[in-house]
Design a protein around this motif. Structure first.
Motif, short mmCIF file in Angstrom:
data_model
loop_
_atom_site.label_atom_id
_atom_site.label_comp_id
_atom_site.label_asym_id
_atom_site.label_seq_id
_atom_site.Cartn_x
_atom_site.Cartn_y
_atom_site.Cartn_z
N VAL A 199 -5.60 17.28 -4.27
CA VAL A 199 -5.09 18.62 -3.40
C VAL A 199 -3.96 18.15 -2.26
O VAL A 199 -4.12 17.06 -1.81
CB VAL A 199 -6.35 19.09 -2.80
CG1 VAL A 199 -5.96 20.31 -1.94
CG2 VAL A 199 -7.40 19.70 -3.75
N ALA B 151 -9.74 24.75 -3.89
CA ALA B 151 -8.56 24.36 -4.46
C ALA B 151 -8.68 23.35 -5.45
O ALA B 151 -8.36 23.30 -6.61
CB ALA B 151 -7.27 23.95 -3.70
N HIS B 152 -9.67 22.31 -4.91
CA HIS B 152 -9.92 21.28 -6.18
C HIS B 152 -10.82 21.88 -7.36
O HIS B 152 -10.54 21.38 -8.49
CB HIS B 152 -10.56 20.18 -5.42
CG HIS B 152 -11.15 19.18 -6.16
ND1 HIS B 152 -12.45 18.88 -6.69
CD2 HIS B 152 -10.50 18.06 -7.13
CE1 HIS B 152 -12.60 17.84 -7.45
NE2 HIS B 152 -11.41 17.45 -7.69
#
Length: 210
Positions: free
Chosen positions: A50, A114-115
């Motif tokens: 990220v 996000a990951h």
């Protein structure tokens, strides 16, 4: 372990973000940068999971860096008063938006989302984004309503909560479902309404469900 790059041209902010993220035992900051060009180079060199990028940086701004980081989820740091840049970020389908004055927990949630392949939109940024859209555009609202007509009542409810900036876990708690079930709902909703991320879906909900 989630490998993160931080890019901001203000050293104090970079140091603060590192401290916040590394307070989570599952996150490691493996690279830092003070400009967009270096951010791209170091993100690729360190194979980060990220990237957390400021919008306004020398050499290459945050959104230009996003274009060169294809495949790397990006969380954008933003602030009130930069609406044109937020619009650009939406079009580029970044993984998340957080304000620089967000809470430590919120920043960590954004990186983790996000990951996990999700898009994170903080409640404050949700309001900022939605305020950009005039509620008086009848044609746009009619079009949005038609797109949303394919959703079941439960899916519409989940979409409304997405538009409020809630995470999957928070939505699950609100509607008494597991986070995994909500993740399935979100994927199905995005497919049905032809949106590629939660930000676009939030805007659609503003027009069609508001």
């Amino acid at each position: 372990m989630i490998r993160v790059l931080i890019a901001d041209d203000e050293p104090l902010i970079t140091a603060g973000i590192r401290t916040v993220l590394e307070s989570d035992s599952g996150i490691e900051v493996v690279a830092e940068a003070a400009d967009g060009r270096t951010a791209v180079e170091r993100a690729l060199a360190h194979r980060v999971d990220v990237a957390v990028l400021d919008l306004n940086m020398p050499e290459l701004d945050g959104l230009s860096a996003v274009r060169e980081l294809a495949g790397v989820p990006v969380v954008i740091l933003t602030a009130f008063g930069i609406e044109p840049n937020v619009r650009r970020a939406i079009r580029q389908q970044v993984a998340g938006f957080v304000l620089k004055n967000c809470t430590p927990d919120e920043l960590i949630r954004a990186v983790r989302a996000a990951h996990a392949g999700e898009a994170y939109l903080s409640p404050q940024v949700t309001r900022l984004v939605l305020d950009m859209v005039s509620p008086d555009d009848t044609d746009r609202r009619d079009t949005a309503a038609a797109r949303l007509a394919v959703l079941s009542p439960r899916e519409a409810e989940v979409l409304q909560l997405i538009a409020e900036g809630l995470s999957n876990a928070e939505i699950g708690a609100r509607v008494h479902m597991s986070e995994a079930t909500i993740k399935t709902y979100v994927s199905r909703i995005l497919s049905k309404v032809d949106c590629t991320n939660r930000v676009q879906a939030a805007l659609l909900a503003r027009d069609g469900l508001g």
